[in-house]
Scaffold this motif. Sequence first.
Motif, PDB file in Angstrom:
ATOM      1  N   MET A 845       0.832  -1.201   0.000  1.00  0.00           N
ATOM      2  CA  MET A 845       0.000   0.000   0.000  1.00  0.00           C
ATOM      3  C   MET A 845       0.874   1.261   0.000  1.00  0.00           C
ATOM      4  N   TYR A 846       1.962   1.266   0.789  1.00  0.00           N
ATOM      5  CA  TYR A 846       2.850   2.418   0.822  1.00  0.00           C
ATOM      6  C   TYR A 846       3.551   2.617  -0.518  1.00  0.00           C
ATOM      7  N   ALA A 847       3.828   1.524  -1.218  1.00  0.00           N
ATOM      8  CA  ALA A 847       4.452   1.643  -2.539  1.00  0.00           C
ATOM      9  C   ALA A 847       3.516   2.346  -3.516  1.00  0.00           C
ATOM     10  N   VAL A 848       2.218   2.018  -3.456  1.00  0.00           N
ATOM     11  CA  VAL A 848       1.245   2.681  -4.329  1.00  0.00           C
ATOM     12  C   VAL A 848       1.123   4.153  -3.954  1.00  0.00           C
ATOM     13  N   LEU A 849       1.111   4.457  -2.667  1.00  0.00           N
ATOM     14  CA  LEU A 849       1.029   5.855  -2.236  1.00  0.00           C
ATOM     15  C   LEU A 849       2.248   6.643  -2.707  1.00  0.00           C
ATOM     16  N   GLY A 850       3.426   6.027  -2.612  1.00  0.00           N
ATOM     17  CA  GLY A 850       4.636   6.710  -3.046  1.00  0.00           C
ATOM     18  C   GLY A 850       4.639   7.001  -4.531  1.00  0.00           C
ATOM     19  N   ASN A 851       4.177   6.058  -5.332  1.00  0.00           N
ATOM     20  CA  ASN A 851       4.131   6.264  -6.786  1.00  0.00           C
ATOM     21  C   ASN A 851       3.042   7.250  -7.199  1.00  0.00           C
ATOM     22  N   SER A 852       2.106   7.553  -6.297  1.00  0.00           N
ATOM     23  CA  SER A 852       1.011   8.473  -6.611  1.00  0.00           C
ATOM     24  C   SER A 852       1.225   9.860  -6.009  1.00  0.00           C
ATOM     25  N   LEU A 886      -4.320   0.147  -6.315  1.00  0.00           N
ATOM     26  CA  LEU A 886      -4.308  -0.335  -4.930  1.00  0.00           C
ATOM     27  C   LEU A 886      -4.833  -1.763  -4.849  1.00  0.00           C
ATOM     28  N   ARG A 887      -5.912  -2.052  -5.580  1.00  0.00           N
ATOM     29  CA  ARG A 887      -6.450  -3.425  -5.573  1.00  0.00           C
ATOM     30  C   ARG A 887      -5.452  -4.417  -6.165  1.00  0.00           C
ATOM     31  N   ASN A 888      -4.808  -4.030  -7.270  1.00  0.00           N
ATOM     32  CA  ASN A 888      -3.847  -4.945  -7.900  1.00  0.00           C
ATOM     33  C   ASN A 888      -2.642  -5.192  -7.009  1.00  0.00           C
ATOM     34  N   ALA A 889      -2.168  -4.164  -6.331  1.00  0.00           N
ATOM     35  CA  ALA A 889      -0.965  -4.300  -5.513  1.00  0.00           C
ATOM     36  C   ALA A 889      -1.221  -5.083  -4.236  1.00  0.00           C
TER      37      ALA A 889
END
Length: 967
Positions: A845-852, A886-889
């Motif tokens: 989840m943090y990886a998705v937040l960082g990329n966004s 987010l769902r995919n990750a």
Amino acid sequence: MAAAAAAEGRGPRRVHNTCILAHVDHGKTSLADHLIAAYGRDRRVSERMAGSARVMDHLEEEQRRAITMKSSSIVLRRGGGDGGGHRVSAAARLADSALVLVDATEGVRVQTHAALRQAFFERLRPCLVLNKMDRLVTELRLSPAEARARLRRIVFEVNSIYSALRSRSYFSTLDAACALSQELPDHGDAAGDDEDAFQPQNGNVVFACAREGWGFRLLRADPAELLKGLWGQKYFDERSRTVVGKEATPMFVKYVLEPLWSQYHKMTRKLRLAEAVFDMVVECTPNPIAAQATRVARLMPAKTEQLTAAALCPAVVAAEVEKVRKCVATCNASTSAPVVVFVSKMFAVPYRFMPSKGVNGELLNHRGSSSTESGECFLAFARVFSGVLRAGHKVFVLSPMYDPLRGGDDTMEKHVQEVELKHLYQMMGPDLEIVSAVRAGDVLAIEGLGHHVLKNATLSSTKNCQPFSGMMFQVSPMLKVAIEPSNPSDLGALVKGLKLLNQADPFIEYTVSQSQRGEHVLAAAGDIHLEHCIKNLQERFARVQLEASKPLVSFKETIQGEGAAIMESLKASQEFVERTTPNGRFTVRVKVFRLPNAVTKVIEDSKELLAQIIEGESGNSNGVLDSRFSQDGGDSAATLRQLLINAIDSDLESLSAQLDDEKTESCRKMLIGYLQRIWALGPLQVGSNFLLPPDVKSSDDVLTSQDGREGILVRGTCHASERLGLVRASDAETTIGIDCSQSSADVPDLETVKNSVASGFQLATNAGPLCGEPIWGLAFLVEPYILPDSADATNQSDHYSNFSGQIISAVREACQAAILESKPRLVEPMYFCELTTPTEQLGAMYAVLGNSRARVLKEEMQEGTSLFTVHAYLPVAESSEFSKKLRNATAGAASALLAFSHWETVPQDPFFVPKTREEIEEFGDGSNIGPNLAKKLMNSVRRRKGLHVEEKIVEYGTKQRTLAKKV
């Protein structure tokens, strides 16, 4: 989410209108199922199926997605109703009380805050339902003592939010940086300010499980000390039979939770949820007679301007206006009382779902004034507040801009129209039952207003009726897409369909882009809402194949400056930007400053009020209404003045550590001086930008041009400041350095010049120089000069457009050039994001937040679970694919809820080029600079609007030859 409830042949005293408000998936529809199963007519759902039937979700898409998308209403024996999502406003206006649901495992969430705000601003009496109690036993496996601690914490948090609203000091937890003191009305509850609004011992809290259909509340007991101890920390001494001291096992644990936990399945069968909720509604919420007496100050506020107009209008008219208001306050249901109805929204129903027979069995013809070519019949979702409404009667439709005290004015005629009502219906969830008459206090659907009401309106049997105040929406629709037909020949059908959709959905916005492409832009609340709107367009309203663009994100433009930098820029001496008209007769000098963010936010939140004060008319009725104003008929302008001054003080106080007292006081005087010199606001007369006339003391009255001509300064008027009451009317008109006795050939009309300057300012703030987006939070100091004719100018004047157009262009160009010379910046919208994820998926989840490009605010673990709750700010520009990523990750384990939070300046300079020695050492000639986010966002908007984009394009690419010789 409103519904009416009453028994057959009842009066307003036996009616209770309530609505269900809650966060997503906290159990609104399941609760409504059990209420309908217990008290609905014709047994629309069995008690065995209640909780899973989702009766109120009558749309196919609602059943498929298992979410509520449209508000619905149903008549039960006492009361009940359901609806959901962002359409809270339409239902809350028609209700008198609210059932606020909170998940006992998740606790208070973002939309719980919104539900409590909505209930407070609409003056609804709230009751609390702690739902999903079964999860504490079967899923979390909490002990009775642990469950009690969790429940007490939730009740305490809900009381804290509501007490903050009631004590006039509510600060948004979603945007702590912009916390401002808000002027809020007293709610009028029976409880005192120091007493909690939700107290189980008072019977207004239900502990429930809507899925299984059981629930209970603490009944009032005698003596009262026993009941108070049952929820408090004390215990019951069985020997003395009194409530004393403290013990390890409180009474609520020993006598309520422990028996429930030990014999869970046996006990829950005896605890009927519907009975507990209905008893709470009847005992703890007011009927329409009691509710309207409290709510009339919110529904029909007596404004200061109207009191002034009342002294000038005929006494008969003023007396009838007051009589109608008193009938609304008393919920007068007699046949002789004037009829007053409020329409909160319009909704479309296909012909095949309309009743085919009337009250007496006659066949009905629905194709008439309310029908459309698309096969949809538009009905009005409304409530009668006074009198008895009958089918076939003629009523007056009053727009929000109508003023009965100026009814004789010709300008008021366009805001009122007479309409004959066709049919009246009682709403029974997905069904409609035709009725002949509806008395005060009841909710209904009206046929016959399809061509007369766009979104909401007031209906009255007399013209001498004050229209209801605007409704409050929590946020404005932020997700925008451009819609176009797959076949260009279907463009006409698309335009008609968009107009019908705009009428059927109270929360969308339809506009035609002002860019070169002229796109048809549809704004919705989110991805699901947008998908639902496009489906309705294709299948119901337009009936053509459509193509939707990628989400269009709105930006704003400003200049560099945050915090103390803003204050320093106010004191710094800046150069004026100068522009002259082609005929040489007008020169304008412009200087630009950044306004404090707190001041900008107050103005942005008060656009509706500003439109009413400055221009005497309301703005976009579908926007976000700031309900801090005019709820009790107070002086709205005075409230706004105080908020602006408080915003300046709060901003300076936050910078007190960086500025000394002398600088702080100097900056305060300067900002207050700007507030007292506002010529106009822009864009659209209500924006967050100031047009300031030249200072009488510091400006030169004469400007010498390059050819030796002397220009005379034109001092504007402080029109906006005078309307806001920031300056006296006598001081608003500043002196003009022009001898009006001069001939008209040498001196043009001064009013025309001033109007042209204001028009140029409006154009400049409506489309900034970066990418044609609105300007945000700037003050423009404008010095216009009129120069006498020269021989060359006289000969060239015929080769150019009229003088007014030249002035407008010159002012617009000067304002935009001043922005470009003051380090321009883009401003992007930000979402507040609340995420829930299990521990094992926290890293993904943090990886998705960082990329966004998200900025994490805090994270906390939900007590007794393995779930984490994370709060973050997410740029709207990155939100289109965020949920999917987010769902995919996280393999679908994480979920996110987005709500608009604030506007934030992008720190990068879109035109950055290394200039200083340090910058040249770091970046060289600029070829090694990394991706410029601001430039990327700016170019994407310019490319979409068809504006010129500066980018390097390789037209003739050849392979580079190697210079090395191969051996």
